[in-house]
Write a protein that holds these residues in place. Structure first.
Motif, mmCIF file in Angstrom:
data_model
loop_
_atom_site.group_PDB
_atom_site.id
_atom_site.type_symbol
_atom_site.label_atom_id
_atom_site.label_comp_id
_atom_site.label_asym_id
_atom_site.label_seq_id
_atom_site.Cartn_x
_atom_site.Cartn_y
_atom_site.Cartn_z
ATOM 1 N N VAL A 11 0.860 -1.178 0.000
ATOM 2 C CA VAL A 11 0.000 0.000 0.000
ATOM 3 C C VAL A 11 0.895 1.225 0.000
ATOM 4 C CG1 VAL A 11 -1.745 1.295 1.270
ATOM 5 C CG2 VAL A 11 -1.814 -1.210 1.262
ATOM 6 N N ALA A 13 0.927 5.367 0.437
ATOM 7 C CA ALA A 13 0.137 6.463 1.001
ATOM 8 C C ALA A 13 0.857 7.763 0.708
ATOM 9 C CB ALA A 13 -0.036 6.275 2.501
ATOM 10 N N ASN A 85 -0.080 9.446 -4.722
ATOM 11 C CA ASN A 85 -1.393 9.316 -4.084
ATOM 12 C C ASN A 85 -1.519 7.938 -3.446
ATOM 13 O OD1 ASN A 85 -1.551 7.812 -6.376
ATOM 14 N ND2 ASN A 85 -3.296 8.848 -7.260
ATOM 15 N N ASP A 86 -2.543 7.728 -2.642
ATOM 16 C CA ASP A 86 -2.782 6.439 -2.013
ATOM 17 C C ASP A 86 -3.054 5.392 -3.091
ATOM 18 O OD1 ASP A 86 -2.602 7.927 0.262
ATOM 19 O OD2 ASP A 86 -4.694 7.751 0.818
ATOM 20 N N ASN A 87 -2.530 4.186 -2.884
ATOM 21 C CA ASN A 87 -2.699 3.148 -3.891
ATOM 22 C C ASN A 87 -2.339 1.787 -3.327
ATOM 23 O OD1 ASN A 87 -3.140 1.848 -6.320
ATOM 24 N ND2 ASN A 87 -1.969 3.328 -7.509
ATOM 25 N N ASP A 88 -3.045 0.761 -3.764
ATOM 26 C CA ASP A 88 -2.693 -0.634 -3.499
ATOM 27 C C ASP A 88 -1.987 -1.148 -4.746
ATOM 28 O OD1 ASP A 88 -4.114 -0.461 -1.112
ATOM 29 O OD2 ASP A 88 -5.946 -1.228 -2.026
#
Length: 108
Positions: A11, A13, A85-88
């Motif tokens: 993940v 962030a 940016n936030d990402n999985d």
């Protein structure tokens, strides 16, 4: 961490935009890194033991993976997955030995 050839999930962030993975290459071979993202456009960079960038991929998207294919000498390399940016994401490693070499790369 990935041991041997395999896959890691992570993940990203905005507050911590980079994930690092070490990749140990025991003999010369072609290393293949594949980055799949749930959304956004994270990117990937491969750095050699001296800190020099060896290869990079453009941003991965939900429909387009990011790829690095590099022929490497023995040593410990570092793969960085980053995003603003936030990402999985999922990062996969495979290796193809050069002629008469066994594949011995692994994530650590």
């Amino acid at each position: 961490m990935i041991t041997n050839l395999g896959t890691a999930t992570g993940v990203l962030a905005a507050a911590s935009p980079d994930n690092w993975y070490s990749v140990k290459v025991n003999s010369p071979q072609t290393l293949n890194l594949n980055l799949q993202a749930a959304f956004g456009t994270p990117s990937m960079t491969l750095v050699d033991p001296s800190g020099k960038q060896v290869a990079s991929s453009g941003g991965a998207t939900r429909t387009n993976d990011g790829w690095i294919n590099a022929t490497l000498a023995a040593g410990t390399y570092f793969a960085r997955v980053s995003s603003s940016n936030d990402n999985d994401f999922t990062l996969s490693l495979s290796a193809a030995p050069l002629a008469n070499q066994a594949s011995t790369s692994r994530f650590q």
